[in-house]
Design an enzyme around this catalytic site. Structure first.
Site, PDB file in Angstrom:
ATOM      1  N   TYR A   1       1.115  -6.439   1.051  1.00  0.00           N
ATOM      2  CA  TYR A   1       1.546  -5.294   0.232  1.00  0.00           C
ATOM      3  C   TYR A   1       0.366  -4.586  -0.420  1.00  0.00           C
ATOM      4  CZ  TYR A   1       2.741  -4.022  -4.698  1.00  0.00           C
ATOM      5  OH  TYR A   1       2.796  -3.477  -5.957  1.00  0.00           O
TER       6      TYR A   1
ATOM      7  N   TYR B   1       0.361 -15.826  -6.379  1.00  0.00           N
ATOM      8  CA  TYR B   1      -0.872 -15.099  -6.110  1.00  0.00           C
ATOM      9  C   TYR B   1      -1.436 -15.569  -4.770  1.00  0.00           C
ATOM     10  CZ  TYR B   1      -5.322 -12.839  -7.471  1.00  0.00           C
ATOM     11  OH  TYR B   1      -6.427 -12.037  -7.549  1.00  0.00           O
TER      12      TYR B   1
END
Lengths: 388, 134
Positions: free
Chosen positions: A332, A284
């Protein structure tokens, strides 16, 4: 009482999907994106609404997220879980779903997320209004970035980590994003670009920070037995663990060591695996420091050594360790809570569906979620059929 | 750690409301308060009802001398404003808090001292580098 190790290989992810990502524009709600991702994940699994008997969700946009989603989709679940630990929630949902399925509380679990934060506000929308007094906000930190910056500054002070090491993380993420058609930022990015970009909260620049995008996604999880008869190769749950020690960054005793050191060790133990067994890693990466901290805390390198570990493009395509192969939250997609995307990309890699960014012979994937201010840490290990 | 309760005992003139209300009322009198556990002698901050280390219901209010060292620092420079540092400070009594120092040259390890300031209708505990001109 059964040991948690008994969950290993007993459940599998049988469907994954993203909603539309990036900037979906006005007139699309967060719930629209949740429904879209969930519907696509069910299509991917070859299952229908009537098969779903458990719903897992968390949202920064509306209350009672599982109740809201179930009404929208016409699901009448017998199991409902809105665990809210920030961006890590969806990895916690994965563990909870595996346990609930094994215990017979449900059979087909839908885990779903969606956010239209970019189109709605252009900035981070964080969960839940807080009506408690704060011992941090009066000092005007820029949260969340300043909390992560305080961890980065201390890591640099204690271990000699440099801004160049941080920039390596951003550049590697961008190089993976260039192989992912769904990625939001695919332009060229160099170390010098990162070093020269606008400072937000020292030592973190705008390029050390994740994107602000719209997006959502979903997973369908069921028992290993039922997974065998479905259309996609099952991706098995091997082990998962949750840990959190603090909420605000001022309450983390050593800001260079996160609760990932606990969740990672537990997850590896449950799965009977070591970091060297992992073929592909999804961390993350809300900020570049996250990737360094989690590589250390999860055992891929020793504490304080992540700077050297990531140097010379080690995390980029063709490097030492494939990390954030979708391009990550940095390049992304990052709609506010990124956790579910670590699981979706893990599943795609283990199914061999990742196209130009496919890691050869990927059999074991690690997905790691973070929530709050380095607060909540959840680690999940997934594997293909050869691992069970 | 020496086996005594850290900080100076606080004579409470205000005893209505919860832990935060007490902390804030003391701050308005320019007392930087924290709690100490009479059971395990830990310094506790932010204020609460029970010791998070040993669980004892034995927290007493203490006054900090308001001195400590910078544990970490990040500088923010908003458009059209002077840059400032948001810091984590390790107080000498053995607890940590976030604060702000209006000096973008502050470094980890610097000795700092509390400098209470008004923020809207309340007092907040800003800090300054020790020996620096205010």
């Amino acid at each position: 009482m059964m040991h948690e190790r008994a969950l290993r290989g007993r459940t599998a992810v049988v469907g994954v999907a993203e909603s539309d990502l990036g900037e979906v524009g006005p007139g699309i709600t967060a719930l629209d994106l949740v429904e879209q991702g969930a519907g696509r994940a069910l299509d991917d699994a070859g299952l229908s609404i009537g098969d779903v008997d458990a719903v897992f969700s968390h949202s920064a946009f509306y209350g009672m997220p599982t109740v809201t989603l179930a009404e929208r989709m016409g699901i009448r679940p017998r199991y409902s879980d809105s665990t809210a630990t920030g961006g890590s929630s969806f990895l916690a949902h994965m563990r909870h779903a595996s346990a609930a399925i094994e215990a017979g509380l449900c059979e087909v679990a839908l885990i779903a997320y969606g956010s239209n934060q970019r189109s709605a506000s252009g900035g981070l929308i964080s969960s839940g209004q807080n009506h408690l007094p704060s011992y941090e906000t009066p000092f005007a930190p820029r949260l969340p970035v300043s909390a992560y910056a305080l961890a980065a500054a201390r890591h640099m002070h204690q271990f000699g980590t440099t801004r160049r090491h941080l920039a390596e993380v951003a550049v590697a993420a961008r190089r993976w994003a260039q192989l992912n058609p769904a990625a939001f930022e695919r332009g060229e990015l160099t170390i010098d670009d990162v070093l020269g970009s606008r400072m937000v909260s020292t030592p973190l620049t705008v390029r050390d920070c994740c994107l602000v995008t719209d997006g959502g996604g979903a997973l369908v999880v069921t028992s290993a037995e039922r997974a065998r008869d479905l259309r996609r190769p099952p991706v098995y749950y091997l082990g998962g663990a949750e840990a959190h020690w603090h909420t605000g960054i001022s309450q983390l005793d050593d800001v260079t060591v996160t609760a990932a050191s606990e969740s990672g060790a537990r997850a590896f133990d449950l799965a009977g695996l070591r970091p060297s067994d992992v073929d592909v890693v999804q961390l993350y990466d809300a900020f570049t420091i996250n990737t360094l901290l989690f590589l250390e805390d999860l055992g891929f390198c020793a504490k304080g050594e992540a700077g050297d570990f990531v140097s010379d493009g080690a995390l980029a395509p063709g490097g030492r360790l494939p990390v954030n192969t979708n391009g990550g939250g940095l390049s992304y997609c990052h709609p506010g809570m990124y956790g579910i995307f670590t699981l979706i990309e893990s599943v795609r890699q283990l199914r061999g569906e990742a196209g130009d960014r496919q890691v050869a012979d990927a059999r074991v994937a690690l997905a790691h979620g973070n929530g709050g201010m380095l607060s909540s840490q959840v680690t999940v290990l997934l594997g293909d059929a050869s691992t069970v | 750690m020496s086996a005594e309760i850290p900080g100076r005992a606080v004579e409470l003139c205000i005893e209505d409301g919860g832990p935060h209300a007490t902390y804030q009322a003391l701050l308005e009198q320019h007392v930087l308060a924290f709690q100490a556990c009479s059971g395990c002698l830990s310094a506790i901050f932010p204020p609460r009802l029970r010791c998070p280390r040993c669980g004892a219901d034995l927290l007493t209010w203490r006054a900090s001398a308001g001195r400590g060292a910078v544990y970490s620092s990040t500088v923010i420079a908003p458009r059209g404003q002077e840059p400032y540092a948001v810091v984590l400070i390790d107080l000498d009594e053995g607890y940590r808090m976030m604060s702000r120092i209006d000096d973008d040259a502050v470094a980890i390890g610097d000795r700092v001292v509390v400098a209470p300031a008004r923020a809207g209708s309340e007092t907040i505990p800003l800090f300054a580098v020790e020996g620096a001109r205010r």
